[in-house]
Motif scaffolding. Structure first.
Motif, short mmCIF file in Angstrom:
data_model
loop_
_atom_site.label_atom_id
_atom_site.label_comp_id
_atom_site.label_asym_id
_atom_site.label_seq_id
_atom_site.Cartn_x
_atom_site.Cartn_y
_atom_site.Cartn_z
N ASN A 42 1.11 -3.64 -9.46
CA ASN A 42 -0.32 -3.90 -9.30
C ASN A 42 -0.84 -3.39 -7.96
N ALA A 46 -3.74 -0.62 -7.53
CA ALA A 46 -4.90 -0.77 -6.64
C ALA A 46 -5.00 0.42 -5.70
N VAL A 82 -13.49 -1.39 -5.26
CA VAL A 82 -12.40 -1.99 -6.03
C VAL A 82 -11.05 -1.68 -5.38
N SER A 86 -8.91 -4.68 -3.70
CA SER A 86 -7.73 -5.02 -4.50
C SER A 86 -6.44 -4.75 -3.73
N SER A 87 -6.40 -3.67 -2.95
CA SER A 87 -5.20 -3.41 -2.15
C SER A 87 -4.93 -4.55 -1.18
N TRP A 90 -3.86 -7.76 -3.11
CA TRP A 90 -2.49 -7.69 -3.63
C TRP A 90 -1.46 -7.79 -2.52
N TRP A 121 -7.35 -9.62 -10.53
CA TRP A 121 -8.19 -8.49 -10.93
C TRP A 121 -9.59 -8.95 -11.32
N VAL A 124 -11.49 -9.45 -8.10
CA VAL A 124 -11.85 -8.16 -7.49
C VAL A 124 -13.05 -7.54 -8.21
#
Length: 266
Positions: A42, A46, A82, A86-87, A90, A121, A124
């Motif tokens: 994941n 991302a 995004v 998201s990075s 995560w 997700w 995000v």
């Protein structure tokens, strides 16, 4: 670097997906149960959003100008939003998972773990749609307070939160090593501690490569003058995260995938 990061991240995603579906014969347990592997998958997914966003730069090069608001501008802004958020989330999730397995010495229930993946997700995407709904034409054009609250705040939160979590893990492991000699540790505990040391490489790489860009934004908001050269270099570092994580996975794969206790094919 956009092309390198995009190619390497996409190749790694395809490789992990292929292994989970077609290498099942090498394992007594489905590889998709490996929580470390799913977290890294994941994270790289991302990371892929960022180089995809910056690939639109070739469109502006062909046009010889940058025009906003346009469809290309919106798509690039959406993917950057995004990908960046998201990075960071995560990386923070990896830190929390590592803390739970090392400090609590427990493993997250698989169903709850999968629900958490979907929840991350969903969160995000929620952050990515709030801004465009409130300001559909200008959100990705002007970097104002909305972008600070919906983008850079979460990047910085993930970075500082990750540092705090791993600092606590480091202190705890040092205290445990002083109390319990290495020879008396169980094999599972020794593996968890070793895996935790490898997993810390991902947050370190993320912070090192993603911190300059939000730091530059904050400096501008505080009245400092930041050059275009700095922004170009900072953006190059941030979009390189997919390439860096691919290298890290290549170097740490055997330790992390062995978490389910089965042989790793060559």
């Amino acid at each position: 670097m956009v092309l390198v990061s995009f190619s390497s991240a996409l190749a790694l995603i395809c490789c992990i997906t292929y292994h989970m579906f077609f290498w099942r014969k090498y394992y007594r347990t489905y590889p998709g149960y490996n929580q470390y592997l799913l977290l890294i998958f994941n994270l790289v997914l991302a990371d892929l959003q960022q180089p995809v966003a910056f690939l639109i730069t070739f469109h502006w090069i062909a046009q010889n100008y940058i025009l906003a608001p346009t469809a290309a501008c919106f798509i690039k802004g959406w993917l950057v939003q995004v990908g960046d958020v998201s990075s960071g989330i995560w990386v923070l999730a990896i830190a929390l998972h590592t803390w739970y397995t090392v400090v609590r010495k427990r493993k997250v229930e698989y169903v709850r773990f999968c629900c958490s993946l979907v929840g991350v997700w969903g969160f995000v995407i929620l952050l990515a749609i709030i801004g465009p709904i409130a300001h559909p034409k200008t959100y990705f054009v002007n970097t104002g307070a909305w972008r600070l609250g919906l983008l850079y705040f979460w990047i910085l939160l993930a970075q500082f939160g990750t540092v705090l979590i791993y600092s606590s893990i480091f202190c705890l492991l040092r205290r445990r090593m002083k109390q319990v000699p290495p020879a008396s540790q169980s094999a599972s505990s020794a593996y968890i501690n070793r895996a935790a040391r490898f997993m810390v490489l991902y947050p370190i790489a993320y912070i090192a490569f993603s911190l300059p860009l939000p730091a530059g934004r904050l400096a501008v908001w505080n009245g400092a003058k930041v050059s275009t050269t700095f922004y170009c270099n900072a953006a190059t570092l941030m979009t390189s995260c997919g390439f860096i994580d691919t290298i890290l996975y290549t170097l740490t794969r055997r330790v992390l995938v062995n978490e389910i206790g089965h042989p790793v094919p060559p």
